[in-house]
Design a protein around this motif. Sequence first.
Motif, PDB file in Angstrom:
ATOM      1  N   LYS A 121      20.509   7.129   1.720  1.00 38.09           N
ATOM      2  CA  LYS A 121      21.949   6.937   1.885  1.00 38.09           C
ATOM      3  C   LYS A 121      22.534   6.063   0.777  1.00 38.09           C
ATOM      4  O   LYS A 121      23.677   6.252   0.360  1.00 38.09           O
ATOM      5  CB  LYS A 121      22.239   6.329   3.256  1.00 38.09           C
ATOM      6  CG  LYS A 121      21.951   7.277   4.409  1.00 38.09           C
ATOM      7  CD  LYS A 121      22.180   6.606   5.762  1.00 38.09           C
ATOM      8  CE  LYS A 121      21.904   7.572   6.903  1.00 38.09           C
ATOM      9  NZ  LYS A 121      22.078   6.929   8.232  1.00 38.09           N
ATOM     10  N   GLN A 122      21.736   5.088   0.301  1.00 34.46           N
ATOM     11  CA  GLN A 122      22.199   4.219  -0.786  1.00 34.46           C
ATOM     12  C   GLN A 122      22.017   4.873  -2.155  1.00 34.46           C
ATOM     13  O   GLN A 122      22.477   4.342  -3.164  1.00 34.46           O
ATOM     14  CB  GLN A 122      21.419   2.904  -0.756  1.00 34.46           C
ATOM     15  CG  GLN A 122      21.647   2.054   0.481  1.00 34.46           C
ATOM     16  CD  GLN A 122      20.710   0.858   0.520  1.00 34.46           C
ATOM     17  OE1 GLN A 122      20.602   0.092  -0.442  1.00 34.46           O
ATOM     18  NE2 GLN A 122      20.002   0.698   1.623  1.00 34.46           N
ATOM     19  N   ILE A 133      19.149   5.244  -3.696  1.00 36.16           N
ATOM     20  CA  ILE A 133      18.092   4.563  -4.448  1.00 36.16           C
ATOM     21  C   ILE A 133      17.147   5.577  -5.092  1.00 36.16           C
ATOM     22  O   ILE A 133      16.631   5.350  -6.189  1.00 36.16           O
ATOM     23  CB  ILE A 133      17.296   3.614  -3.527  1.00 36.16           C
ATOM     24  CG1 ILE A 133      18.228   2.582  -2.861  1.00 36.16           C
ATOM     25  CG2 ILE A 133      16.196   2.896  -4.302  1.00 36.16           C
ATOM     26  CD1 ILE A 133      18.959   1.699  -3.833  1.00 36.16           C
ATOM     27  N   PRO A 159      17.704   4.831   4.959  1.00 33.04           N
ATOM     28  CA  PRO A 159      18.628   3.882   4.326  1.00 33.04           C
ATOM     29  C   PRO A 159      18.631   3.961   2.809  1.00 33.04           C
ATOM     30  O   PRO A 159      19.676   3.785   2.171  1.00 33.04           O
ATOM     31  CB  PRO A 159      18.129   2.517   4.812  1.00 33.04           C
ATOM     32  CG  PRO A 159      17.385   2.804   6.075  1.00 33.04           C
ATOM     33  CD  PRO A 159      16.753   4.147   5.864  1.00 33.04           C
TER      34      PRO A 159
END
Length: 273
Positions: free
Chosen positions: A115-116, A118, A112
Amino acid sequence: MENKPRILVFIPAYRCAPQIGRVLSQFDDEVQKWVDTVMVVDNRSPDDTPDKAISSGRDQLDHCRFIVWENADNYGLGGSHKVAFQYAVQHGYDYLVVLHGDDQADIRDLLPFLKQGIHLENDCLLGARFMTDSKLEGYSAFRTFGNRVYNWLFSVVAFHRIYDLGSGLNVYRLDKFKEFYYKKFPDDLTFNYVMLLGSYNKGQKVRFFPITWRESDQVSNVRLFRQAFKVLQLLGKYFFMRGRFLKSDMRTVKHASYTGKIVFTTQKDEDRQ
């Protein structure tokens, strides 16, 4: 996904024959979309860890390069990190992901955040067992309490909130680690602690994220109370010396270099260009 950063996943392994297959099974098709290379670094295991890694990863990792590397000597966990950082920098990778080979952390917890994007905003993206939303399975209340105390002590000394001193899942932006300033950091299990202090000392941007952590059939090589005292000594020296401490040689054995060889690979470097 075009022009995505090149990511090398480094899996340090020592006596991980029962677990390494489970670790490599985490690399499903979705994970492999984000990964350029998976590199198991065996630290001279007395068991058949390298053979188990080869048999498990050879056919399963078909969307990324797979390497099994053997250290030239037993360099310790910290020394294996140095091997991986050097290899990743020399071969032009952008990020190094560390995933321990004993199947306590899960790389899918990282997806996650990839995908973001970060990881693009931080120099160090560090998995933390003791954050809100983290999950501990089979981890004793006594060790949880001890870790939280040490996290608080390090937070006070480092002037930053620290949620974990060293879990089994971390990400590093390699342009901050091209200078081999960490060569003299400890080669043992305290490498991660000093690495974290070094990142803060250099003004690197550090962020923690929650992970799932489990203990089942793993064999610990840590003598708990001796390790706890050693970490306190380390923290005390950093408190009084700061940058001078980080420049000192903290190794028991002062290796001139950290070398080894590839014992198995699915593709050569030139095939990945």
